[in-house]
Design a protein around this motif. Structure first.
Motif, PDB file in Angstrom:
ATOM      1  N   ASP A  25       0.932  -0.606  -0.392  1.00  0.00           N
ATOM      2  CA  ASP A  25      -0.059   0.308  -0.583  1.00  0.00           C
ATOM      3  C   ASP A  25       0.989   1.347   0.494  1.00  0.00           C
ATOM      4  N   ILE A  26       1.659   1.562  -1.318  1.00  0.00           N
ATOM      5  CA  ILE A  26       2.623   2.482  -1.177  1.00  0.00           C
ATOM      6  C   ILE A  26       1.851   2.973  -2.702  1.00  0.00           C
ATOM      7  N   LYS A  27       2.088   5.056  -2.825  1.00  0.00           N
ATOM      8  CA  LYS A  27       1.313   4.798  -4.241  1.00  0.00           C
ATOM      9  C   LYS A  27       3.574   5.546  -4.915  1.00  0.00           C
ATOM     10  N   THR A  28       3.463   4.928  -6.131  1.00  0.00           N
ATOM     11  CA  THR A  28       4.755   4.577  -6.910  1.00  0.00           C
ATOM     12  C   THR A  28       4.184   6.145  -8.071  1.00  0.00           C
ATOM     13  N   SER A  29       5.356   5.582  -9.182  1.00  0.00           N
ATOM     14  CA  SER A  29       5.518   6.716  -9.970  1.00  0.00           C
ATOM     15  C   SER A  29       4.427   6.549 -11.189  1.00  0.00           C
ATOM     16  N   ASP A  30       3.418   5.268 -10.707  1.00  0.00           N
ATOM     17  CA  ASP A  30       3.108   4.678 -12.305  1.00  0.00           C
ATOM     18  C   ASP A  30       1.365   3.860 -11.557  1.00  0.00           C
ATOM     19  N   SER A  31       1.367   4.327 -10.185  1.00  0.00           N
ATOM     20  CA  SER A  31       0.564   3.309  -9.280  1.00  0.00           C
ATOM     21  C   SER A  31       0.235   3.399  -7.764  1.00  0.00           C
ATOM     22  N   GLU A  32      -1.198   3.810  -7.702  1.00  0.00           N
ATOM     23  CA  GLU A  32      -1.508   3.727  -6.689  1.00  0.00           C
ATOM     24  C   GLU A  32      -1.486   3.040  -5.125  1.00  0.00           C
ATOM     25  N   GLY A  33      -0.396   1.629  -6.059  1.00  0.00           N
ATOM     26  CA  GLY A  33      -0.319   0.564  -4.725  1.00  0.00           C
ATOM     27  C   GLY A  33      -0.213  -0.294  -5.976  1.00  0.00           C
ATOM     28  N   VAL A  34       0.586  -1.705  -4.903  1.00  0.00           N
ATOM     29  CA  VAL A  34       1.279  -2.392  -6.083  1.00  0.00           C
ATOM     30  C   VAL A  34       0.708  -4.157  -5.744  1.00  0.00           C
ATOM     31  N   ILE A  35       0.346  -4.979  -6.310  1.00  0.00           N
ATOM     32  CA  ILE A  35      -0.063  -5.995  -5.896  1.00  0.00           C
ATOM     33  C   ILE A  35       0.783  -7.335  -6.678  1.00  0.00           C
ATOM     34  N   VAL A  36       2.448  -7.618  -5.752  1.00  0.00           N
ATOM     35  CA  VAL A  36       2.696  -8.686  -6.070  1.00  0.00           C
ATOM     36  C   VAL A  36       2.427 -10.176  -5.576  1.00  0.00           C
ATOM     37  N   TYR A  37       2.329 -10.966  -7.246  1.00  0.00           N
ATOM     38  CA  TYR A  37       2.143 -12.608  -6.242  1.00  0.00           C
ATOM     39  C   TYR A  37       3.370 -13.308  -6.435  1.00  0.00           C
ATOM     40  N   ARG A  38       3.629 -14.613  -5.799  1.00  0.00           N
ATOM     41  CA  ARG A  38       4.769 -15.722  -6.327  1.00  0.00           C
ATOM     42  C   ARG A  38       3.771 -16.979  -5.689  1.00  0.00           C
ATOM     43  N   VAL A  39       4.605 -17.538  -7.305  1.00  0.00           N
ATOM     44  CA  VAL A  39       3.413 -19.528  -7.501  1.00  0.00           C
ATOM     45  C   VAL A  39       5.052 -19.684  -7.972  1.00  0.00           C
ATOM     46  N   HIS A  40       4.598 -21.130  -7.027  1.00  0.00           N
ATOM     47  CA  HIS A  40       5.609 -22.023  -7.951  1.00  0.00           C
ATOM     48  C   HIS A  40       5.395 -22.771  -8.678  1.00  0.00           C
TER      49      HIS A  40
END
Length: 441
Positions: A144-159
């Motif tokens: 939950d952080i504002k970056t240069s091109d988004s208001e937030g980031v979701i990161v998924y990691r799947v084997h």
């Protein structure tokens, strides 16, 4: 990414009358496939990792229920991988899943100096670790952080043993809805029939057989002795456990289509051409830094007779109209499933003897919302491979998104690769426009 005929909608997820999930876990007790076993071997222990940029502030409590009704429709997301003593292989075992064990929401300083660098570092740290094997092999991180091109980031990691990039993309799209119609699933690209399949005459069949033989010989030679030239982007041994920098760069898809139409080629041709030009610029600069104190971009520092090969991934199963065209490697791995270690070793040799991985796939043409949040971009890639560089290209609405997955010791400046790719696209576009202007005159 080529031969797109149109788009078709994803099939809706079936639910019972009371709205509760109804999942039959057909995998429970079944052994992992030969290829899934290979993904646990040293040098092939791969994770798919992806980034969603959100146009709106992310609400974790809103996202979690949608995750339950989306990702968990696939039984492997609620299954363990356990060792079966009788067969000596891993098998799927259904388990009760606590979503809070898989969804990570770190507390972040909203006033930090460089949010973009923080997100990059956070993802890099993820690539240095594995998911706890006592639970299903996936997790999802909400930043939950504002970056240069988004208001937030979701990161998924799947084997990677849970699924390949195509199946995971389909599942993630099934968790999404059209922005224009919140009740509708996004459409997926439908591919035209291959011209090779249409023209299945004698010479076409002969060409297919010949190319297959050459491919087998090159595969065997690469697994035994045929190595790429040692260049500044060629990884040293055993880099698969090193951290990777994952950099995302958006370019205008209309620019790619402009070049495609002007040169009468395919989108794949343009993407590959831009990638070759960008890597040439990057390599020339790196060689120049080794030779001159003040290298010139106008001078050619590249040595002659460089062998630089990319592993190009092709989907082997029907998806959105994509046909099975090159099942040789999969059948080869399946034929030696009695010794997964051999398959894993051959994979590792091929991976480490080549220079980079390359993958490009068409994404949806619809603007989508993932778990209730409108998406500005998505960026899938992977880590755990014994190569220093992977270039992934995916389309989304009017964007072509380049994703660089770079092992940070071999390639300390992955942002520069993105710059070189973007500059190469602009130079090709300028040349096309100049040629059209001359014709118009």
């Amino acid at each position: 990414m080529d031969e797109i005929q149109g788009h078709k909608p994803l099939k809706p997820i079936q639910t019972s009358r009371n709205g509760k999930r109804s999942i039959i876990n057909n995998d429970d007790g079944q052994p992992l496939s030969p290829l899934a076993h290979v993904f646990h071997e040293p040098g092939s222990n791969l994770y798919v990792i992806g980034i969603f940029g959100s146009k709106t502030k992310i609400n974790p409590e809103e996202a979690k229920p949608k995750l339950i009704n989306g990702l968990l429709q696939h039984p492997r997301f609620s299954s363990l991988q356990v060792f079966d003593k009788e067969s000596g292989k891993l098998k799927w075992k259904a388990t009760e899943l606590n979503v809070d064990d898989h969804v990570v929401v770190p507390k972040l300083d909203q006033n930090m100096d460089s949010p973009d660098k923080f997100v990059e570092d956070y993802i890099c740290n993820l690539t240095k670790s594995d998911v706890d094997k006592t639970k299903p092999l996936w997790d999802l991180h909400i930043l939950d952080i504002k970056t240069s091109d988004s208001e937030g980031v979701i990161v998924y990691r799947v084997h990677h043993s849970i699924g390949d990039g195509t199946s995971l993309m389909a599942l993630l799209l099934a968790c999404s809805r059209k922005v224009s119609d919140p009740e509708a699933l996004p459409s997926i690209p439908v591919m035209k029939n291959s011209s090779l399949i249409k023209n299945s005459g004698f010479w076409s069949v002969l060409q297919l057989v010949w190319n297959t033989i050459i491919g087998v010989l090159l595969y065997v030679a690469t697994s035994l002795f045929l190595k790429d030239t040692e260049t500044p982007i060629k990884a040293s041994k055993r880099v698969e456990k090193n951290g990777r920098r994952i950099i995302v760069r958006n370019v205008n898809l209309d620019d790619v289509k402009l070049i495609k139409n002007a040169m009468n080629v395919t989108i794949n041709d343009v993407v590959l051409g831009v990638s070759e030009a960008g890597l040439t610029k990057y390599l020339n600069r790196r060689y120049g830094e080794l030779i001159d104190k003040e290298p010139s971009e106008e001078k050619n520092y590249l040595p002659k007779n460089i062998r630089l090969r990319a592993i190009f991934y092709v989907n082997l199963r029907p998806f959105g109209g994509i046909k099975v065209r090159a099942p040789l490697t999969f059948q080869f791995l399946a034929s030696i499933n009695y010794t997964v270690q051999v398959a894993g070793y051959l994979n590792y040799k091929v991976f480490s003897n080549t220079t980079l991985w390359f993958s490009n796939v068409p994404g949806t043409g619809d603007e989508i919302a993932f778990c209730g949040h409108e998406i500005s971009y998505y960026a899938p890639t992977c880590y755990g491979q014994p190569n220093a560089l992977m270039i992934h290209a995916v389309s989304y609405v009017n964007k072509l998104i380049f994703i660089i997955s770079a092992e940070e010791e071999t390639i300390p400046d992955p942002h520069q690769i993105c710059d070189d790719l973007e500059e190469s696209l602009n130079l090709i576009k300028a040349a096309v426009l100049a040629k059209q202007h001359v014709k118009d005159d």
